[in-house]
Design a protein around this motif. Structure first.
Motif, PDB file in Angstrom:
ATOM      1  N   THR A 184      43.884 -54.523   1.605  1.00  0.00           N
ATOM      2  CA  THR A 184      45.026 -53.991   1.256  1.00  0.00           C
ATOM      3  C   THR A 184      46.147 -53.525   2.596  1.00  0.00           C
ATOM      4  N   VAL A 185      47.495 -53.483   2.045  1.00  0.00           N
ATOM      5  CA  VAL A 185      48.533 -52.356   2.951  1.00  0.00           C
ATOM      6  C   VAL A 185      48.910 -51.442   2.592  1.00  0.00           C
ATOM      7  N   PHE A 186      48.371 -50.466   2.199  1.00  0.00           N
ATOM      8  CA  PHE A 186      48.569 -48.915   1.808  1.00  0.00           C
ATOM      9  C   PHE A 186      50.263 -49.132   2.214  1.00  0.00           C
ATOM     10  N   PRO A 187      50.809 -48.577   0.948  1.00  0.00           N
ATOM     11  CA  PRO A 187      52.283 -47.701   1.823  1.00  0.00           C
ATOM     12  C   PRO A 187      52.049 -46.803   2.571  1.00  0.00           C
ATOM     13  N   LYS A 188      53.455 -45.988   3.337  1.00  0.00           N
ATOM     14  CA  LYS A 188      53.024 -45.181   4.127  1.00  0.00           C
ATOM     15  C   LYS A 188      52.770 -43.885   2.949  1.00  0.00           C
ATOM     16  N   ARG A 189      53.193 -43.962   1.755  1.00  0.00           N
ATOM     17  CA  ARG A 189      53.155 -42.529   1.454  1.00  0.00           C
ATOM     18  C   ARG A 189      53.268 -42.798  -0.088  1.00  0.00           C
ATOM     19  N   MET A 190      51.310 -42.652  -0.382  1.00  0.00           N
ATOM     20  CA  MET A 190      51.068 -42.706  -1.570  1.00  0.00           C
ATOM     21  C   MET A 190      51.488 -42.115  -2.853  1.00  0.00           C
ATOM     22  N   PRO A 191      51.637 -42.738  -3.772  1.00  0.00           N
ATOM     23  CA  PRO A 191      52.218 -41.486  -5.509  1.00  0.00           C
ATOM     24  C   PRO A 191      50.597 -40.700  -5.359  1.00  0.00           C
ATOM     25  N   MET A 196      44.488 -41.493  -5.173  1.00  0.00           N
ATOM     26  CA  MET A 196      44.406 -42.461  -4.530  1.00  0.00           C
ATOM     27  C   MET A 196      44.673 -41.505  -2.987  1.00  0.00           C
ATOM     28  N   ASP A 197      43.803 -40.711  -2.100  1.00  0.00           N
ATOM     29  CA  ASP A 197      44.118 -39.706  -1.300  1.00  0.00           C
ATOM     30  C   ASP A 197      43.302 -41.127   0.438  1.00  0.00           C
ATOM     31  N   THR A 198      43.591 -40.116   1.054  1.00  0.00           N
ATOM     32  CA  THR A 198      43.473 -40.816   2.498  1.00  0.00           C
ATOM     33  C   THR A 198      41.872 -41.545   2.235  1.00  0.00           C
ATOM     34  N   LEU A 199      40.825 -40.299   2.112  1.00  0.00           N
ATOM     35  CA  LEU A 199      39.355 -40.596   2.022  1.00  0.00           C
ATOM     36  C   LEU A 199      39.366 -42.375   1.292  1.00  0.00           C
ATOM     37  N   ASP A 200      39.793 -41.987  -0.492  1.00  0.00           N
ATOM     38  CA  ASP A 200      39.472 -42.911  -0.680  1.00  0.00           C
ATOM     39  C   ASP A 200      40.081 -44.511  -0.570  1.00  0.00           C
ATOM     40  N   ARG A 201      41.237 -44.231   0.708  1.00  0.00           N
ATOM     41  CA  ARG A 201      41.698 -45.318   1.191  1.00  0.00           C
ATOM     42  C   ARG A 201      40.603 -46.637   2.215  1.00  0.00           C
ATOM     43  N   SER A 202      39.933 -44.790   3.204  1.00  0.00           N
ATOM     44  CA  SER A 202      39.400 -45.511   4.380  1.00  0.00           C
ATOM     45  C   SER A 202      37.743 -45.830   3.326  1.00  0.00           C
ATOM     46  N   ILE A 203      37.531 -45.515   2.408  1.00  0.00           N
ATOM     47  CA  ILE A 203      36.451 -46.057   1.566  1.00  0.00           C
ATOM     48  C   ILE A 203      36.755 -47.761   0.939  1.00  0.00           C
TER      49      ILE A 203
END
Length: 157
Positions: A146-153, A1-8
């Motif tokens: 959802t609180v995403f971790p600072k570094r997504m795997p 999941m990248d930055t765009l996915d997280r924004s969506i």
């Protein structure tokens, strides 16, 4: 999941019915990009878009949370059987005193008693169940962020 996915995902958490065109405009991408990203997230079961209900407002006067202890070799089979029960709205495996935590929606105390006696306690491997009535709902998941971790795997493009 990248930055765009997280924004969506963040926008869908605010409004699960938000139009793809609105999401695209907000994120400065095409509607097709949003549609493809959401389809992939749904397909991968990374997200679900659902309606969340307050059991008391929907006529379930005996909703409950149940902690269940299961004999270890029966855990997966027991979880699958419990998950198939219509009263079960939420089922998770946990570490601690119990193996499973279940949320059930029952019409009344008699329905809850029948669920426990005739269904849950009949599942192979169930050793113990502790039931807590839900007396009042202060918050449901709607609006939970959802609180995403600072570094997504994953690949952050």
């Amino acid at each position: 999941m990248d930055t765009l996915d997280r924004s969506i995902v963040a926008l869908l958490q605010e409004d699960g019915r938000m139009r793809y065109t609105e999401i695209a405009k907000s994120l400065d991408v095409t509607e097709g990009t949003v549609r493809n990203r959401v389809a992939k997230l749904l397909e991968e079961k990374a997200i679900q878009i659902i309606g969340v209900l307050d059991p008391h407002r929907m006529g379930y006067n005996a909703p409950a949370i149940i902690g269940v202890s299961i004999q270890p070799p029966n855990l997966e089979e027991a979880a699958a059987e419990i998950a198939s029960m219509k009263e079960v709205s939420y089922l998770i495996m946990v570490a601690g005193e119990y193996d499973l935590i279940i949320e059930v929606f029952c019409r009344d105390r008699e329905h809850l008693a029948a669920f426990l006696k005739d269904k849950l306690l009949q599942v192979a491997g169930v050793q113990r169940a502790q039931t807590s009535f839900i007396l009042h709902t202060y918050k449901v998941a709607h609006g939970a962020k959802t609180v995403f971790p600072k570094r997504m795997p994953a690949n952050d493009a």
